[in-house]
Design a protein around this motif. Structure first.
Motif, short mmCIF file in Angstrom:
data_model
loop_
_atom_site.label_atom_id
_atom_site.label_comp_id
_atom_site.label_asym_id
_atom_site.label_seq_id
_atom_site.Cartn_x
_atom_site.Cartn_y
_atom_site.Cartn_z
N ILE A 241 14.03 -2.17 7.19
CA ILE A 241 12.82 -2.98 7.15
C ILE A 241 11.80 -2.26 6.29
CG2 ILE A 241 10.92 -4.01 8.44
CD1 ILE A 241 12.68 -4.31 10.82
N VAL A 242 11.25 -2.95 5.30
CA VAL A 242 10.26 -2.37 4.41
C VAL A 242 9.08 -3.32 4.31
CG1 VAL A 242 9.76 -1.56 2.07
CG2 VAL A 242 12.02 -1.17 3.06
N PRO B 93 11.64 -6.18 -4.63
CA PRO B 93 10.18 -6.18 -4.65
C PRO B 93 9.64 -4.75 -4.71
CG PRO B 93 10.96 -6.45 -2.42
CD PRO B 93 12.19 -6.45 -3.31
N VAL B 94 8.36 -4.64 -5.04
CA VAL B 94 7.72 -3.33 -4.96
C VAL B 94 7.56 -3.00 -3.48
CG1 VAL B 94 5.68 -2.00 -5.53
CG2 VAL B 94 6.52 -3.73 -7.13
N ARG B 95 8.18 -1.94 -3.04
CA ARG B 95 8.23 -1.65 -1.61
C ARG B 95 7.33 -0.45 -1.28
NH1 ARG B 95 14.31 -2.70 0.62
NH2 ARG B 95 14.62 -4.71 -0.36
N HIS B 96 6.64 -0.57 -0.16
CA HIS B 96 5.79 0.50 0.32
C HIS B 96 6.22 0.87 1.74
CE1 HIS B 96 3.22 -0.40 -3.11
NE2 HIS B 96 3.22 -1.68 -2.73
N LYS B 97 6.72 2.03 1.90
CA LYS B 97 7.10 2.46 3.24
C LYS B 97 5.85 2.63 4.09
CE LYS B 97 11.64 3.12 2.96
NZ LYS B 97 12.61 2.54 3.88
N VAL B 98 5.92 2.16 5.34
CA VAL B 98 4.78 2.27 6.25
C VAL B 98 5.15 3.16 7.41
CG1 VAL B 98 3.22 1.00 7.73
CG2 VAL B 98 3.96 -0.01 5.59
#
Length: 716
Positions: A661-662, A711-716
């Motif tokens: 999950i990202v 997609p441009v992914r941002h780890k949270v």
């Protein structure tokens, strides 16, 4: 079975000027024609036409319709002819009987198109003379009432057809009582255990609470007496299928289901309707969001009534409908009100709306549809949904199905406006095109020259008109590309069996498939509507093995997930499109990497058209669904506590595995996430998406394919 005297007496009650000699002549003619024929129940066959005639007489219909009912099977099942009926009973009756006969004797090309073609021809016949469908519906109702005498397989087929076509058709035409009975009989055949369960729960509820209907009816009568309104009050339990459908839609058990009781207040005037409504709301608490005023905003079939739901006696929710006597007659008989008689005269009900205009528009819209199953899908969408009313900037009212978007609104105005739509404002505020419209909103469509419909629009719209226009535009736009792609697919498929994709071969295949020309065949090949195996099977059926693909039976090894690979070749899914079982696939031979498997609609294939000699026509085997396959979806969800846990639970309930999950976007009110899933096939993925879409805190779920899968992914 009623005698001719009894039938005539039944008709004379509402039409003393009925042509008695014509009715008796038709009765005698039908009885003689069906002499010696028996129904599955063992009864004389003519008892069926008589019962159909009685059903129509109960709706106070004209002589021609009653006579048609008595004769509706004579052309089909006896030696009678159109000319014989025309000579004996006139052209009007002969045309009606012929129309009913044509609906019954449909010769269709395949099982898949049977229901759609049946529906198409039903509507075309209805647009010519609506009485044809009145006879057909009565014919189906009596056949369903006696369905227990048929073999079980035929019962199931007839019940499914009735549930899908005839019941909603009766409802759309305003004959709600007939719809409910058709649905309930079909429900008894298709799911007898569920129906019995609901009936048992009704019995248990009555034991626990007593019969609430007479007590609530008396409460309403006293309430109306106190405010000086003279009215008839009727109460009833909802039909088992109606309750079952609500249980399925709301996911609630019977004990928690509200408004399983319905009550009607029939007044003498419109003014009394609103007085009664005020009295009801003063006495009991109205349930928010459950009020509809179809008197001020009638349905397209002429239905008028006020609907409200209140918390009545013992805190039980009850639905109350309030209408005048004339409105009630239209609500009960629907389109039949146009042909009804009273005391020998055609009765003109001021609230009856002729639905022929709706039928004519629907027929015109889809009569030339290329795909009959698309036609059926569109018609069902038109028939099953309630309506919302929105306004143009000039104040014109546009009627749309519930759940419609600004794109539906644009196409409802004109196809050109829909095609050129680039945005929308609702009540002055810019909104996304996927926004669901609500009653009373004002919608402004923003247009741009040169804009064309997008493929993603088809998933946003709900009206058949919009779907048809979008598909037609996309088909025209991509037709040249589909033909080029289809030509390569045809060449590869035929070369694998040592044949050439000559123009003559393609024309022959198109002719065998019932297509107009070779270009249409190539376009459907390129659009994945026809496969290379279909082409080979049409031209050279003897070269198709038991697996349904060209080649040797050894290629259909049940333990291999993909068939079509050469000796020593290994396949791997292309990361750009993540193909899974259930999708049509093409292999691309890559030097040193084996064969990359692509979905047929993968954008990468367009860039490899010049390298078509490396294309391989592949197919999944049944064993492919035994192992997990990777698929990515994007979800837009409310930024509330517990939502993420609920998403994981919903996915787990569908027996799918989350591999990653990202989070790709986080806002104060919502966030987007990309979820990598392990699923068995397309049906499994669809089930997961449906489960997520049903959650009220999840606004959008879509599969990521091609470029959108990265997609441009941002780890949270």
């Amino acid at each position: 079975m009623l005698s001719d005297d009894e039938l005539v007496d039944l008709i004379k009650v509402y039409n003393p000027r009925s042509d008695e000699s014509l009715i008796r002549a038709a009765y005698a003619y039908g009885m003689a024609a069906h002499e010696g024929q028996l129904r599955s129940s063992g009864e004389p066959y003519f008892s069926h036409p008589v019962e159909v005639a009685c059903l129509l007489a109960e709706q106070r219909l004209d002589d021609a319709t009653i006579v048609t009912a008595l004769l509706h099977d004579t052309i089909e099942d006896t030696g009678s002819t159109f000319r014989a009926l025309e000579k004996r009973f006139g052209g009007d009756v002969a045309q009606l009987v012929d129309g009913v006969t044509k609906l019954t004797n449909l010769e269709l090309s395949s099982v898949e198109t049977e229901q759609a073609e049946n529906f198409r021809k039903l509507l075309i016949s209805m647009s010519k003379d609506l009485r044809v469908i009145l006879v057909k519906l009565a014919d189906r109702l009596h056949n369903m009432r006696t369905i227990k005498f048929l073999p079980h397989e035929k019962q199931v087929r007839k019940a499914r057809e009735t549930m899908d076509i005839y019941a909603p058709l009766a409802g759309r035409m305003g004959m709600q009582w007939m719809r409910e009975e058709l649905e309930d009989i079909s429900f008894r055949v298709l799911n007898p255990d569920a129906r019995q369960s609901i009936m048992r729960r009704f019995i248990t509820l009555k034991k626990d609470t007593g019969d609430l209907i007479p007590r609530i009816t008396e409460d309403i009568r006293k309430l109306l007496d106190d405010c000086g309104v003279e009215a008839q009050v009727m109460g009833r339990e909802k039909k088992p299928y109606s309750i079952w459908r609500k249980m399925q839609e709301k996911g609630e058990v019977f004990g928690r289901l509200s408004d399983i009781y319905g009550f009607r207040i029939i007044t003498g005037s419109v003014e009394d309707c609103y007085v009664a409504l005020g009295a009801v709301h003063r006495r009991w608490a109205a349930v928010p969001g459950r009020f509809k005023d179809y008197i001020s905003q009638p349905k397209s079939n002429g239905y008028r009534s006020i609907h409200t739901t209140v918390s009545g006696r013992s805190a039980k929710r009850v639905e109350i409908q309030i209408r005048t006597r004339q409105m009630h007659e239209v609500a009960e008989t629907g389109v039949a009100a146009h042909w009804s008689y009273r005391e020998g005269e055609r009765f003109e009900n001021p609230f009856a709306v002729d639905p022929v205009r709706w039928l004519a528009q629907l027929t015109e819209r889809f009569e030339a549809a290329d795909n009959p199953n698309d036609f059926l899908e569109h018609v069902k969408l038109e028939m099953f949904t309630d309506q919302v009313f929105c306004f143009t900037p000039k104040g014109e009212v546009i009627k749309l199905p519930r759940g419609a978007t600004p794109i539906d609104f644009a196409y409802a105005i004109h196809t050109r406006i829909g095609d050129s739509c680039v945005g929308a404002k609702v009540d002055g505020q810019r909104v996304p095109l996927w926004t669901r419209l609500r009653n009373g909103q004002s919608v402004t469509i923003i247009r741009a020259e040169g804009q064309r419909p997008q493929a993603s629009w088809e998933d946003m719209v709900v009206t058949g008109r919009a779907k048809a226009a979008i598909r037609r535009s996309l088909r025209e736009e991509h037709r040249a590309g589909h033909i080029a792609l289809g030509r390569e697919i045809a060449r590869v498929a035929l070369e694998r069996i040592g044949k050439k994709a000559s123009d003559k071969a393609l024309r022959t295949a198109a002719n065998q498939m019932g297509l107009p020309d070779a270009d249409e065949l190539l376009a459907r090949l390129g659009a994945a509507e026809v496969t290379g195996r279909d082409l080979v099977g049409t031209l050279y059926p003897e070269l198709i093995d038991q697996s349904g693909r060209p080649g040797h039976a050894a290629d259909a090894d049940a333990e291999r997930p993909i068939v079509g690979l050469g000796d020593g070749q290994r396949a791997q899914p292309a990361p750009c499109c993540q193909p899974i079982p259930g999708e049509r696939i093409i292999g691309i031979a890559v030097k040193g990497q084996g064969v990359q498997v692509h979905a047929i609609d993968c954008p990468t294939l367009a860039a490899l058209e010049d390298d078509a000699e490396n294309w391989i026509d592949l197919a999944w085997t049944p064993s492919a669904a035994r192992v997990p396959h990777l698929a990515s979806i994007e979800a837009t969800v409310a930024n509330d506590a517990g939502v993420l846990g609920r998403i994981c639970t919903l996915i787990g309930e569908q027996h799918a595995n989350i591999s990653d999950i990202v989070f790709t976007d986080r806002k104060p009110d919502f966030y987007r996430m990309v979820i990598d899933l392990e699923v068995r096939d397309m049906k499994h993925l669809h089930n997961v998406q449906t489960a997520l879409e049903a959650d009220s805190d999840i606004s959008q779920v879509r599969r990521l394919r091609g470029a959108s899968a990265e997609p441009v992914r941002h780890k949270v």
